[in-house]
Design a protein around this motif. Structure first.
Motif, PDB file in Angstrom:
ATOM      1  N   ASN A  76       0.797  -1.310  -0.040  1.00  0.00           N
ATOM      2  CA  ASN A  76      -0.207  -0.214  -0.206  1.00  0.00           C
ATOM      3  C   ASN A  76       0.781   1.409   0.242  1.00  0.00           C
ATOM      4  O   ASN A  76       0.531   1.977  -0.839  1.00  0.00           O
ATOM      5  CB  ASN A  76      -1.064   0.134   1.277  1.00  0.00           C
ATOM      6  N   ASP A  77       1.941   0.983   0.753  1.00  0.00           N
ATOM      7  CA  ASP A  77       2.765   2.517   0.755  1.00  0.00           C
ATOM      8  C   ASP A  77       3.377   2.476  -0.395  1.00  0.00           C
ATOM      9  O   ASP A  77       3.747   3.588  -1.040  1.00  0.00           O
ATOM     10  CB  ASP A  77       4.024   2.385   1.902  1.00  0.00           C
ATOM     11  N   MET A  78       4.057   1.541  -1.103  1.00  0.00           N
ATOM     12  CA  MET A  78       4.507   1.560  -2.483  1.00  0.00           C
ATOM     13  C   MET A  78       3.650   2.199  -3.351  1.00  0.00           C
ATOM     14  O   MET A  78       3.924   2.858  -4.534  1.00  0.00           O
ATOM     15  CB  MET A  78       5.033   0.159  -2.826  1.00  0.00           C
ATOM     16  N   ASN A  79       2.493   1.564  -3.443  1.00  0.00           N
ATOM     17  CA  ASN A  79       1.296   2.107  -4.417  1.00  0.00           C
ATOM     18  C   ASN A  79       1.027   3.548  -4.175  1.00  0.00           C
ATOM     19  O   ASN A  79       0.838   4.189  -5.320  1.00  0.00           O
ATOM     20  CB  ASN A  79       0.188   1.148  -4.014  1.00  0.00           C
ATOM     21  N   SER A  80       1.104   3.972  -2.898  1.00  0.00           N
ATOM     22  CA  SER A  80       0.896   5.265  -2.732  1.00  0.00           C
ATOM     23  C   SER A  80       2.100   6.291  -3.298  1.00  0.00           C
ATOM     24  O   SER A  80       1.759   7.332  -3.811  1.00  0.00           O
ATOM     25  CB  SER A  80       0.728   5.854  -1.374  1.00  0.00           C
ATOM     26  N   ILE A  81       3.028   5.897  -3.248  1.00  0.00           N
ATOM     27  CA  ILE A  81       4.529   6.610  -3.457  1.00  0.00           C
ATOM     28  C   ILE A  81       4.493   6.609  -5.293  1.00  0.00           C
ATOM     29  O   ILE A  81       4.457   7.610  -5.589  1.00  0.00           O
ATOM     30  CB  ILE A  81       5.636   5.744  -3.283  1.00  0.00           C
ATOM     31  N   ILE A  82       3.999   5.410  -5.802  1.00  0.00           N
ATOM     32  CA  ILE A  82       3.634   5.586  -7.277  1.00  0.00           C
ATOM     33  C   ILE A  82       2.643   6.534  -7.565  1.00  0.00           C
ATOM     34  O   ILE A  82       2.926   7.342  -8.585  1.00  0.00           O
ATOM     35  CB  ILE A  82       3.419   4.150  -7.835  1.00  0.00           C
ATOM     36  N   LYS A  83       1.523   6.406  -7.083  1.00  0.00           N
ATOM     37  CA  LYS A  83       0.495   7.369  -7.349  1.00  0.00           C
ATOM     38  C   LYS A  83       0.799   8.854  -7.192  1.00  0.00           C
ATOM     39  O   LYS A  83       0.753   9.846  -8.061  1.00  0.00           O
ATOM     40  CB  LYS A  83      -0.804   7.217  -6.757  1.00  0.00           C
ATOM     41  N   THR A 133       3.819  10.279  -7.005  1.00  0.00           N
ATOM     42  CA  THR A 133       5.076  10.513  -8.052  1.00  0.00           C
ATOM     43  C   THR A 133       4.516  10.866  -9.338  1.00  0.00           C
ATOM     44  O   THR A 133       4.784  12.034  -9.802  1.00  0.00           O
ATOM     45  CB  THR A 133       6.004   9.453  -8.107  1.00  0.00           C
ATOM     46  N   PHE A 134       3.560   9.944  -9.899  1.00  0.00           N
ATOM     47  CA  PHE A 134       2.852  10.176 -11.115  1.00  0.00           C
ATOM     48  C   PHE A 134       2.062  11.672 -11.120  1.00  0.00           C
ATOM     49  O   PHE A 134       2.277  12.375 -12.081  1.00  0.00           O
ATOM     50  CB  PHE A 134       2.069   9.120 -11.475  1.00  0.00           C
ATOM     51  N   SER A 135       1.516  11.852  -9.943  1.00  0.00           N
ATOM     52  CA  SER A 135       0.568  13.107  -9.775  1.00  0.00           C
ATOM     53  C   SER A 135       1.539  14.368  -9.914  1.00  0.00           C
ATOM     54  O   SER A 135       1.160  15.530 -10.435  1.00  0.00           O
ATOM     55  CB  SER A 135      -0.319  13.070  -8.624  1.00  0.00           C
ATOM     56  N   GLU A 136       2.631  14.218  -9.174  1.00  0.00           N
ATOM     57  CA  GLU A 136       3.358  15.564  -9.001  1.00  0.00           C
ATOM     58  C   GLU A 136       4.056  15.661 -10.332  1.00  0.00           C
ATOM     59  O   GLU A 136       4.227  16.701 -10.682  1.00  0.00           O
ATOM     60  CB  GLU A 136       4.532  14.995  -7.916  1.00  0.00           C
ATOM     61  N   VAL A 137       4.391  14.645 -11.175  1.00  0.00           N
ATOM     62  CA  VAL A 137       5.153  14.597 -12.374  1.00  0.00           C
ATOM     63  C   VAL A 137       4.093  15.377 -13.430  1.00  0.00           C
ATOM     64  O   VAL A 137       4.379  16.366 -14.224  1.00  0.00           O
ATOM     65  CB  VAL A 137       5.555  13.403 -12.994  1.00  0.00           C
TER      66      VAL A 137
END
Length: 155
Positions: A133-140, A142-146
């Motif tokens: 869940n933590d990894m999934n949050s990071i990916i989401k 990061t993509f949102s920030e980019v």
């Protein structure tokens, strides 16, 4: 390599595996393309809007993907009588082949994952779930920030 670097390396390898070669299929397909093909099979009157909602992608990305799948012979398009505006997609025999393989891969993968997860006790499963869940949050995030930075919306 320490364990943290090994974990990050393996997570990266998981992300990099985004193309699949299916026997007797002429070109490699991305996971997104394969999931689009599968969605066209089970969504009644699949159109760009329904596919975008189902796959969590923009209508522009789905339009581009469907155009490519159409040109490569995986899908066909049709219109309903009296509605010349809306375009719907259906699978060709080639697309149906991909969808069948996709189903088998998911079933086999699901069962293998279940067998691996069964080897862990409940405490370990809770830790694994929290980690994923933590990894999934990071990916989401990061993509949102980019995307925000790319579109110039960084407030």
């Amino acid at each position: 390599m320490d364990i943290v670097d090994e974990i990050i390396f393996l997570l990266k390898k998981l992300q990099e595996n985004n193309e699949v070669t299916i026997p007797n299929i002429k070109n490699k397909l991305t996971f997104s393309q394969i999931h689009c093909i599968a969605a066209i099979e089970y969504i009644e009157d699949a159109n760009i809007t329904k596919l975008a909602q189902e796959l969590g992608m923009t209508t522009g990305a789905i339009t581009k993907m469907c155009r490519k799948l159409l040109n490569e012979g995986y899908v066909s398009k049709y219109q309903k009588e009296g509605n010349n505006k809306e375009i719907y997609y259906d699978l060709t025999e080639l697309g149906l082949d991909v969808s069948r393989v996709h189903k088998r891969v998911h079933e086999k993968s699901y069962n293998r994952k279940k067998d691996i997860i069964a080897q862990y006790n409940n405490e370990e499963k809770v830790a694994i779930l929290r980690f994923l869940n933590d990894m999934n949050s990071i990916i989401k995030d990061t993509f949102s920030e980019v995307i925000e930075n790319y579109t110039g919306n960084d407030d």
